[in-house]
Design an enzyme around this catalytic site. Structure first.
Site, PDB file in Angstrom:
ATOM      1  N   SER A 256       0.830  -1.203   0.000  1.00 48.37           N
ATOM      2  CA  SER A 256       0.000   0.000   0.000  1.00 48.37           C
ATOM      3  C   SER A 256       0.856   1.241   0.000  1.00 48.37           C
ATOM      4  CB  SER A 256      -0.895   0.004   1.235  1.00 48.37           C
ATOM      5  OG  SER A 256      -0.079   0.225   2.376  1.00 48.37           O
ATOM      6  N   LYS A 257       0.231   2.318  -0.441  1.00 47.11           N
ATOM      7  CA  LYS A 257       0.886   3.612  -0.519  1.00 47.11           C
ATOM      8  C   LYS A 257       1.371   4.070   0.849  1.00 47.11           C
ATOM      9  CE  LYS A 257      -0.525   6.719  -4.137  1.00 47.11           C
ATOM     10  NZ  LYS A 257      -1.633   7.407  -4.727  1.00 47.11           N
ATOM     11  N   ARG A 258       0.623   3.682   1.886  1.00 47.00           N
ATOM     12  CA  ARG A 258       0.950   4.158   3.221  1.00 47.00           C
ATOM     13  C   ARG A 258       2.338   3.710   3.665  1.00 47.00           C
ATOM     14  NH1 ARG A 258      -2.916   1.589   5.911  1.00 47.00           N
ATOM     15  NH2 ARG A 258      -4.176   1.479   4.035  1.00 47.00           N
ATOM     16  N   GLN A 259       2.778   2.559   3.174  1.00 45.22           N
ATOM     17  CA  GLN A 259       4.071   2.049   3.648  1.00 45.22           C
ATOM     18  C   GLN A 259       5.239   2.364   2.713  1.00 45.22           C
ATOM     19  OE1 GLN A 259       4.449  -1.580   5.611  1.00 45.22           O
ATOM     20  NE2 GLN A 259       2.328  -1.720   6.233  1.00 45.22           N
ATOM     21  N   GLY A 260       4.974   3.045   1.642  1.00 43.46           N
ATOM     22  CA  GLY A 260       6.082   3.369   0.730  1.00 43.46           C
ATOM     23  C   GLY A 260       5.542   3.694  -0.648  1.00 43.46           C
TER      24      GLY A 260
END
Ligand code: GLU
Length: 481
Positions: A256-260
């Site tokens: 996901s975008k949240r982690q990278g």
């Protein structure tokens, strides 16, 4: 039968790394089998449309080295295929499905559907359109259906999924998959505005475009029973399916975008080589059972098989990507790298020749992962010294070094600045002076680069040249003593 595959992205604004992998596997599979790989833009969902996204996608894929067939560049008249230009076709096949009693009209309002959803929720039943109680052509009867259609009442066309039994299909990665029909929804095929949903447009195009293998991400696996039914209902042969494993964050959650970063464009802009990104992505879920990990595009084409695609999710490990990028940095020719880096160097106010830049890159490339890092890493090779790292200086410099270093400076002044002579001279000097070679080298490093960390010192001096090196040694002696 010759292989025809497609990459069918929805234009959402950027290319997801998972999309790059799907595109790549399709491309490799087609090339391996002397087949055709086409690009199809699936833009039927007009609410999610992003201006210019399709062009950006094509551009990024081309950057990665993935070229599609039947595109305008190949002189083809018809590619990339764009679904929004083919709406009439989807309507025609929706009518065919109605005639075959494989689809039906439904007239439910949003409120009626909400009420049904709530009823099901309260009863603890999973969502599925209940065609036995809702307002559709079966419950309303033929005459009422005709009347509603004649007065243009809002309606959709839904697919008629069997109420019982099993739906079965084969997947080249997962084997035979069986799903109870009651778990499959009467999917909307044509919306009230006559726009097709993904499912209808997707199977119509895959059939008309002669697609032999549908290779796509695992997130589309739940859609496949619906697709299998639609192929059967239209009397069409099903393509072969291959669903690729999910991409995961290091903590095994879905990437996901949240982690990278998840956009290919982000990795490109951060300075990863396309060869490294492609090589890295190729190994996410495909295991060539080789002892090596570095593969050129041509080698990937020669070794790719769907049989070696894994079922288990693949972790997107950016540390491995960094390592792989570093490997490509070591493989490429210094002069090609210099040409690639020169524009950025100019932008940063560094005026230098390609030849000098190539020598510096060759000097430092073992110690960095990305090409652009060469500029800050070896800033002292391009710009006057900015000072000395205090901590390093405190550790290295003692007043007792003043006398021997002054002697060394004199010797260096008379020496050829080649690797061989510099190595011999510094070694001999260490012996004579009783200093350790490490101390001699570290002191030169402090004086010439100002930094604790850098590449081989004799090479650094050789490239920097005698004049500049001695200027720095003398300036340091003046400053320190
Ligand atoms: N348009 C779908 C996507 O965005 C394509 C799925 C498929 O390949 O069937 O990924």
């Amino acid at each position: 039968m010759s292989v025809r595959v497609r990459f069918a992205p929805s234009p959402t604004g950027y290319l997801h790394v998972g999309g790059l992998r799907t595109a790549l596997y399709n491309y490799l599979f087609a090339k391996r089998h002397g087949g055709v790989c086409i690009l199809r833009i699936e833009d039927t969902d007009r609410t999610r449309l992003v201006e210019g996204a399709a062009d950006a996608l094509s551009h990024t894929l081309r950057w990665a080295g993935i070229e599609f067939d039947e595109g305008p560049e190949q002189g083809g008249a018809c590619g990339p295929y764009v679904q929004s230009e083919r709406f009439d076709l989807y309507r025609k096949y929706a009518s065919d499905l109605l005639e075959r009693d494989a689809a039906y009209y439904a007239f439910d309002t949003a409120e009626e559907l909400d009420a049904m959803r709530k009823r099901m929720q309260d009863a603890g039943i999973a969502w599925r359109y209940d065609r036995t109680t809702m307002r559709n052509q079966y419950t309303l009867g033929e005459a009422e259906t005709k009347r509603l259609l004649a007065e243009n009442a809002p309606r959709v066309i839904r697919m008629k999924v069997p109420l019982s039994g099993e739906i079965r299909f084969d997947d080249l990665v997962r084997g035979t998959i069986t799903v109870p029909a009651r778990d499959v929804d009467d999917q909307i095929l044509l919306k009230s505005d006559d726009f097709p949903t993904y499912h209808l447009a997707n199977i119509v195009d895959d059939h008309l475009m002669g697609i032999t293998h549908v290779i796509r991400g695992e997130e589309w696996l739940p859609s496949t029973p619906k697709h299998a039914l639609l192929y059967d209902a239209l009397g069409w042969e099903r393509p072969k399916f291959a669903h690729l494993p999910l991409l995961l964050n290091p903590d095994k959650t879905k990437l996901s975008k949240r982690q990278g970063d998840v956009a290919v464009e982000d990795y490109r802009d951060k300075g990863y080589f396309k060869e490294a990104l492609v090589n890295f992505v190729a190994l996410l879920g495909w295991n060539p059972s080789a002892t090596r990990e570095i593969f050129s595009m041509q080698e990937l084409i020669e070794s790719f098989t769907l049989e070696k695609v894994n079922k288990a999710g693949a972790v997107f490990d950016t540390q491995k990507l960094d390592w792989m990028n570093g490997e490509y940095l070591k493989l490429k020719s210094p002069s090609a790298l210099a040409a690639e880096l020169q524009p950025l160097a100019k932008q940063q106010g560094i005026e230098t020749s390609d030849e000098y830049l190539a020598r510096v890159i060759e000097l430092v490339r073992d110690r960095i992962n990305k090409l652009h890092e060469a500029l800050p890493f070896a800033e002292y090779m391009f710009k006057p010294l900015q000072g000395y790292e205090e901590e390093f200086k405190a550790k290295i410099w003692t007043p007792e070094l003043a006398a021997p270093l002054t002697t060394l400076a004199t010797k260096l002044q008379d020496c050829d600045f080649t690797e061989a002579t510099l190595t011999a001279l510094t070694k001999d000097f260490a012996k004579e002076s009783g200093l350790k070679t490490g101390v001699v080298m570290n002191t030169l490093r402090l004086m010439i680069t100002g930094r604790a960390v850098g590449a081989s010192m004799v090479h650094t001096m050789e490239i920097l040249g005698k004049e500049e090196s001695m200027k720095r040694v003398n300036a340091a002696l003046a400053a320190f003593v």
